[in-house]
Design an enzyme around this catalytic site. Structure first.
Site, mmCIF file in Angstrom:
data_model
loop_
_atom_site.group_PDB
_atom_site.id
_atom_site.type_symbol
_atom_site.label_atom_id
_atom_site.label_comp_id
_atom_site.label_asym_id
_atom_site.label_seq_id
_atom_site.Cartn_x
_atom_site.Cartn_y
_atom_site.Cartn_z
ATOM 1 N N ASN A 120 8.328 9.812 -10.034
ATOM 2 C CA ASN A 120 7.623 11.065 -9.762
ATOM 3 C C ASN A 120 8.068 11.802 -8.509
ATOM 4 O O ASN A 120 7.971 13.029 -8.440
ATOM 5 C CB ASN A 120 6.106 10.822 -9.733
ATOM 6 C CG ASN A 120 5.689 9.855 -8.657
ATOM 7 O OD1 ASN A 120 6.432 8.933 -8.308
ATOM 8 N ND2 ASN A 120 4.515 10.043 -8.111
ATOM 9 N N GLU A 146 3.816 -0.302 -2.988
ATOM 10 C CA GLU A 146 3.058 0.967 -2.972
ATOM 11 C C GLU A 146 2.725 1.274 -4.420
ATOM 12 O O GLU A 146 3.606 1.655 -5.193
ATOM 13 C CB GLU A 146 3.913 2.100 -2.376
ATOM 14 C CG GLU A 146 4.394 1.863 -0.953
ATOM 15 C CD GLU A 146 3.274 1.922 0.069
ATOM 16 O OE1 GLU A 146 2.236 2.554 -0.201
ATOM 17 O OE2 GLU A 146 3.443 1.314 1.129
ATOM 18 N N LEU A 147 1.446 1.098 -4.795
ATOM 19 C CA LEU A 147 1.100 1.152 -6.218
ATOM 20 C C LEU A 147 0.175 2.327 -6.540
ATOM 21 O O LEU A 147 0.122 3.304 -5.817
ATOM 22 C CB LEU A 147 0.501 -0.199 -6.638
ATOM 23 C CG LEU A 147 1.333 -1.423 -6.222
ATOM 24 C CD1 LEU A 147 0.632 -2.713 -6.569
ATOM 25 C CD2 LEU A 147 2.728 -1.389 -6.829
ATOM 26 N N CYS A 157 0.735 9.757 -6.710
ATOM 27 C CA CYS A 157 -0.108 8.576 -6.560
ATOM 28 C C CYS A 157 -1.439 8.885 -5.870
ATOM 29 O O CYS A 157 -2.397 8.159 -6.061
ATOM 30 C CB CYS A 157 0.653 7.494 -5.819
ATOM 31 S SG CYS A 157 1.414 8.119 -4.333
ATOM 32 N N GLU A 185 -5.892 4.683 -13.816
ATOM 33 C CA GLU A 185 -5.099 5.758 -13.199
ATOM 34 C C GLU A 185 -4.605 6.698 -14.302
ATOM 35 O O GLU A 185 -3.850 6.274 -15.172
ATOM 36 C CB GLU A 185 -3.909 5.142 -12.453
ATOM 37 C CG GLU A 185 -3.074 6.191 -11.756
ATOM 38 C CD GLU A 185 -1.847 5.615 -11.038
ATOM 39 O OE1 GLU A 185 -1.293 4.603 -11.500
ATOM 40 O OE2 GLU A 185 -1.457 6.210 -10.022
HETATM 41 P P1 NAD Z 1 6.925 1.943 -13.073
HETATM 42 O O1 NAD Z 1 6.239 0.772 -12.469
HETATM 43 O O2 NAD Z 1 6.966 2.061 -14.537
HETATM 44 O O3 NAD Z 1 8.442 1.993 -12.593
HETATM 45 C C1 NAD Z 1 8.781 1.957 -11.223
HETATM 46 C C2 NAD Z 1 10.166 1.354 -11.079
HETATM 47 O O4 NAD Z 1 10.125 -0.011 -11.496
HETATM 48 C C3 NAD Z 1 11.234 2.023 -11.919
HETATM 49 O O5 NAD Z 1 12.425 2.082 -11.177
HETATM 50 C C4 NAD Z 1 11.381 1.075 -13.084
HETATM 51 O O6 NAD Z 1 12.651 1.129 -13.697
HETATM 52 C C5 NAD Z 1 11.184 -0.256 -12.399
HETATM 53 N N1 NAD Z 1 10.804 -1.353 -13.290
HETATM 54 C C6 NAD Z 1 10.248 -1.291 -14.516
HETATM 55 N N2 NAD Z 1 10.041 -2.537 -14.995
HETATM 56 C C7 NAD Z 1 10.460 -3.401 -14.039
HETATM 57 C C8 NAD Z 1 10.497 -4.813 -13.923
HETATM 58 N N3 NAD Z 1 10.070 -5.583 -14.919
HETATM 59 N N4 NAD Z 1 10.969 -5.354 -12.794
HETATM 60 C C9 NAD Z 1 11.398 -4.576 -11.780
HETATM 61 N N5 NAD Z 1 11.415 -3.228 -11.825
HETATM 62 C C10 NAD Z 1 10.944 -2.648 -12.945
HETATM 63 O O7 NAD Z 1 6.255 3.242 -12.402
HETATM 64 P P2 NAD Z 1 6.547 4.783 -12.691
HETATM 65 O O8 NAD Z 1 5.970 5.125 -14.026
HETATM 66 O O9 NAD Z 1 7.970 5.106 -12.413
HETATM 67 O O10 NAD Z 1 5.686 5.462 -11.522
HETATM 68 C C11 NAD Z 1 4.312 5.702 -11.646
HETATM 69 C C12 NAD Z 1 3.512 4.729 -10.831
HETATM 70 O O11 NAD Z 1 3.981 4.719 -9.498
HETATM 71 C C13 NAD Z 1 2.047 5.135 -10.742
HETATM 72 O O12 NAD Z 1 1.246 3.996 -10.893
HETATM 73 C C14 NAD Z 1 1.925 5.695 -9.333
HETATM 74 O O13 NAD Z 1 0.656 5.665 -8.773
HETATM 75 C C15 NAD Z 1 2.886 4.837 -8.589
HETATM 76 N N6 NAD Z 1 3.291 5.480 -7.329
HETATM 77 C C16 NAD Z 1 2.781 4.993 -6.160
HETATM 78 C C17 NAD Z 1 3.110 5.601 -4.956
HETATM 79 C C18 NAD Z 1 2.575 5.083 -3.648
HETATM 80 O O14 NAD Z 1 3.115 5.443 -2.615
HETATM 81 N N7 NAD Z 1 1.555 4.245 -3.646
HETATM 82 C C19 NAD Z 1 3.957 6.707 -4.953
HETATM 83 C C20 NAD Z 1 4.445 7.173 -6.164
HETATM 84 C C21 NAD Z 1 4.109 6.552 -7.354
#
Ligand code: NAD
Length: 472
Positions: free
Chosen positions: A151, A247-248, A281, A375
């Site tokens: 994002n 950071e989730l 997020c 979420e």
């Molecule tokens: P996601 O968890 O689907 O993917 C994040 C990253 O993890 C990607 O690069 C993806 O390829 C990788 N990934 C996927 N499966 C994996 C695995 N098994 N092992 C290791 N890496 C893997 O998240 P998304 O859909 O890209 O982003 C949305 C989420 O991110 C939302 O929950 C949002 O709240 C969170 N987010 C949090 C913050 C924060 O600062 N707290 C900021 C931005 C987004």
């Protein structure tokens, strides 16, 4: 013309035969192709990082490289902003802000490289230690694996790469497969700025596979992850006794008290519920309004929301673009429909066209609807009422998450009570939950994660404190 992007390992571009398309999120057509990493390539990237980490690299040199990349990014702001608009579907005006913030994140990281320090420790105060002196130093952890979400694909990469390099680490970066292009372009800027070979490596392709291979490689010393709680938890379980920073997600709440400036609150909440189609997020998801001003606030929020222009992210007029995938817009549509079946009413929005979901306000919601409990990560905000301060604090805290919250009030004692009692990493007073300055400590409690970002704080996570004791 589809452009092919390679990976970046040990200072060289690497292309593979197997590729993955990257879609323009507005047209849903492929505009680029990325290489798909194999296990050997991932191990090669970790090896390059490990080797480069052993070579001396002074804090001042780190500062110079980070500062230069920050300048280059600003020089190429428009090019990067256009790529963000295409790969994320983020409106161009918002994309420009992301590029500016990314440049600032790198500049601040560079500055911090010069300020990493330990403490004097008065060990001589312990009986029998009168002849000793001690101090701490902070040393880099080594190889940092950085895994980032779709994002905010440029600034969130900078929030990991900037502090990691500033602290003297080497990095293997795995950007989100749906939005990897801005990160690959950033690596090219690092090369141009004179980054020593192997300090920053990028591997692209399938998330779960690359994640598995990085987790299995014991030469990786730390994982810094931003993304969904599901993947965060998996990384935490598999990292073993290695550093992890997560950071989730969040289902951010914002309170509007009866003494708030309603116009201001409605304008800020509308903007911060629907920025980047709600895929932020700290996006506002749950709004709690004091019942005395509920009706007035709801009509103001509706009015402001209906002014937004939904459309082509490359158009200067667009406020809200598409969601990242059609499937995600369908998921949001299903959640809203389910909430309506459970008694919620749609104040505005509630419609989908392909990957677009119209900015939607829901009323008559209850805490256990998916749109409140989980979420949403889409352009949907739910508005509920409350009567007492105690009640609203309890409602906000009735969440598995705790990243940030917002509170509009002119009552100082309510604001201070909320600061103590709302379970979040950050409380934003007289603004919505979605405020971030890139140098502030940023990170959540509960299922929203562990560890802080913001260059100074990320550097603490990405270094080890070592004590040095002198026996005089
Ligand atoms: P996601 O968890 O689907 O993917 C994040 C990253 O993890 C990607 O690069 C993806 O390829 C990788 N990934 C996927 N499966 C994996 C695995 N098994 N092992 C290791 N890496 C893997 O998240 P998304 O859909 O890209 O982003 C949305 C989420 O991110 C939302 O929950 C949002 O709240 C969170 N987010 C949090 C913050 C924060 O600062 N707290 C900021 C931005 C987004």
């Amino acid at each position: 013309m589809i452009k092919k992007y390679g990976m970046f390992i040990n200072g060289e571009s690497i292309f593979t035969d197997e590729t993955m398309p990257v879609l323009n999120k507005y047209t849903q057509e492929a505009f680029a192709e990325i290489s798909v990493a194999t296990k050997e390539i991932v191990d090669q990237a970790v090896e390059a990082a490990k080797k480069s980490y052993k070579a001396p690299w002074s804090p001042y040199e780190r500062f110079k490289v980070l500062k230069r990349v920050s300048e280059l990014l600003l020089e190429r702001k428009e090019e990067f902003a256009k790529i963000l608009a295409i790969e994320v579907g983020k409106p161009i005006r918002e994309s420009r802000v992301e590029v500016e913030r990314a440049a600032l994140t790198l500049e601040i990281s560079g500055e911090e490289a010069k300020r990493i320090h330990g403490d004097g420790i008065p060990v001589e105060a312990a009986p029998g230690s009168e002849n000793r002196m001690a101090f701490t130093i902070r040393v880099p952890v080594g190889v940092v694996a950085a895994i980032t979400p779709f994002n905010v694909p440029l600034n969130l990469v900078c929030h990991k790469v900037g502090p990691a390099l500033a602290a003297g680490n080497s990095v293997v970066l795995k950007p989100a497969e749906v939005t990897p292009i801005s990160a690959i372009m950033l690596c090219e800027l690092f090369k141009e700025a004179g980054l020593p070979k192997g300090r920053l490596n990028i591997v692209t392709g399938d998330g779960p596979n690359i994640g598995d291979w990085l987790l299995a490689n014991r030469k990786v010393n730390m994982f810094t992850f931003t993304g969904s709680p599901r993947v965060g938890e998996l990384i935490r379980q598999r990292a073993g006794i290695r550093k992890v920073s997560l950071e989730l997600g969040n289902n951010s709440a914002t309170i509007v008290h009866h003494d708030a400036e309603l116009e201001k609150a409605a304008a800020l909440i509308a903007q911060k519920s629907f920025n980047n189609a709600g895929q932020v997020c700290i996006s506002v998801q749950r709004v709690y309004v004091h019942s005395k001003v509920y009706e007035k606030f709801l009509s103001l929020l509706k009015e402001k929301t209906e002014q937004f222009k939904v459309g082509d992210p490359l158009s200067e007029e667009t406020d809200i673009g598409p969601m990242i995938r059609v499937e995600e817009a369908v998921r949001v549509e299903n959640w809203v429909n389910e909430a309506v079946e459970q008694g919620a009413t749609i104040v505005t929005g509630g419609k989908r066209e392909g990957a677009f979901y119209m900015p939607t306000i829901l009323a008559n919601v209850h805490a256990d609807m998916k749109v409140c409990r989980q979420e949403v990560f889409g352009p949907v905000v739910s508005v509920d009422k409350y009567d007492s301060i105690e009640e609203v604090i309890e409602k906000v805290n009735d969440s598995d998450y705790g990243l940030q919250a917002g509170l509009f009030t002119s009552d100082l004692s309510f604001a201070m009570k909320a600061a103590k009692e709302i379970e979040v990493g950050g409380l934003i007073i007289n603004d919505a939950s979605a405020y971030r300055a890139d140098h502030m400590p940023y990170g959540g409690v509960k299922k929203s994660g562990i560890g802080k970002e913001g260059p100074k704080y990320a550097i603490e996570e990405m270094t080890e404190e070592r004590i040095v004791v002198l026996n005089l």
